[in-house]
Design an enzyme around this catalytic site. Sequence first.
Site, PDB file in Angstrom:
ATOM      1  N   SER A 188       0.787  -1.210   0.000  1.00 42.52           N
ATOM      2  CA  SER A 188       0.000   0.000   0.000  1.00 42.52           C
ATOM      3  C   SER A 188       0.831   1.277   0.000  1.00 42.52           C
ATOM      4  O   SER A 188       1.565   1.544  -0.928  1.00 42.52           O
ATOM      5  CB  SER A 188      -0.931  -0.060   1.215  1.00 42.52           C
ATOM      6  OG  SER A 188      -1.970   0.835   1.105  1.00 42.52           O
ATOM      7  N   LYS A 214      -0.513  -3.853  -3.633  1.00 39.43           N
ATOM      8  CA  LYS A 214      -1.783  -3.261  -3.186  1.00 39.43           C
ATOM      9  C   LYS A 214      -1.811  -1.821  -3.661  1.00 39.43           C
ATOM     10  O   LYS A 214      -1.224  -0.949  -3.058  1.00 39.43           O
ATOM     11  CB  LYS A 214      -1.880  -3.344  -1.664  1.00 39.43           C
ATOM     12  CG  LYS A 214      -2.985  -2.476  -1.052  1.00 39.43           C
ATOM     13  CD  LYS A 214      -4.354  -3.008  -1.361  1.00 39.43           C
ATOM     14  CE  LYS A 214      -5.428  -2.296  -0.562  1.00 39.43           C
ATOM     15  NZ  LYS A 214      -5.628  -0.899  -0.934  1.00 39.43           N
TER      16      LYS A 214
END
Length: 397
Positions: A312, A337
Site C-alpha cells: 500500500s 496493493k
Amino acid sequence: MSGPCSYGRPRRIRRGAVLTLLLAGVLATGAVTGAWHDEAEGAVEQTAAERPAGPAADRAAVERAAAQAVADGKSGSQAAAEVVSRSGDRWSAIYTPGEFEDFQAQLDGAYVGVGLWVRQRTGGLVVVSRVQPGSPAARAGVAVGDRLDAIDGRASRGRPVTETVARLRGDDRAGSPRAAAGTPVRLDLERAGRHWSVTLHRARLRTQNVTVDRPAGAGGPTRIKVAAFTRGTGAAVRRAVAAADRRHGLLLDLRGNTGGLVTEAVATASVFLDGGLVATYDVRGSQRALYAERAGDTRTPLVVLVDGGTMSAAELLSGALQDRGRAVVVGAPTFGKGSVQMPSELADGSVAELTVGHYRTPSGHTVDGAGITPDLVVEDHAENRARTVLSGLGTGA
C-alpha cells in the site's frame, strides 16, 4: 491503497470527501487489537491468495442492501458485507462504527489491547505475526509463530480475523461497551506441540512505527525502519534524517510495512525529494496527483529495503523514490496493493470502504496486482546487500 486522507468519526463522514490508503486488508483487522493490518490488534495480514482479486463492489448496491436490511429490522452492515463478498472486491470492507473508531485511533498510533498482530493461515488457523515490545503479550512471553487457539474460551480457528482482533481488544461486536485498560483476557496458545493458557490484562498502548538504528562508532549507515504510516510518520522520519550522520548514507527499511495514510507516505517522500510528482491516482475516472514538498534531502545516498510484506502506502513511497531516481530499491518484489478506497456511512451508522480506483507511480507503473520490482532483487541477506550497494553510492552531506 488510497489517496490523501484524514478520517472523522463515522457519523461525520462526508461521502467522497476523503481517501485513505488501506493496508492490505489492514483496516479489517489492524486497528482492532493493537497492530495494523498484519492484522493487528492492530491489524491482520492477508495475502493475495487469501483474498483473490476481483471487480470493485458497487457502491449503490451496497448502500441499497444496507438500507433495506435496516428497514426490515436486520443488520445493515451484515447485508452490506454480503454484497461486498459476492462482488469479489479484494479490498473493500464494511466496518461497524466501533471498528471504524478503533481504526481512527490506530491512525494516531494509540489503542487498548494486549499488543498482538495476528494472521490467518490456510485451514483457518490463527497465528501471531508480531508482538509489540513492552506490551502485556510480550511480558507474558507470547512470541511470533505461536498459534492462537481461543480467546476467553471461544475458538479462533475459522473465524474472521477481524472477530479475533475484536475479541483481543474486548470489543464485543454485539454492541457491548468496549473493554477498558486493565480488563483481563485469557488466551489459549500452542507452540511446537505445547499447549498453555495465559491471562493478560489489556493496556493503553502506542505503536512506535519509526525506529532508528545508528551505527556504533564512525562506520556504517543509519537505518530508519518504518513499520506503518500513521499520523506523524513523515515528521518522525524527517527528524530521524536530520539527526543522522549521513556521511555513510541512509537505509530506509520498509520491509513488512503494511501501509497506512497516503498523506504520511507523501510527507516521507518529501524528506528525500525537492518537490515533484509522487503518484497519480484515479477516483471513478477522475485523475488526481500527489506532489512532494520542496527542499528535501536529495544528496544523501539512499537505499530502500522492501519485501513481499511491503504494501500500500509503502509501495507508493518506494515506487516514487525509485522512479524519481532518488533511491536504489533492494529486496523482494512487493505485495501489490494499489487500489483506492473511499468511505461512506451506511444506514445503520456502519462504514463502507469501497474501491473507487487505482494509483500509479510517477512513471505510470500500476502497482495493484503487480507490486514494485526492486532494482536489485535479493531474497536472502537483503540488508547486507543493501549496505554493500550503499557503500558504492558515494558519501553524503
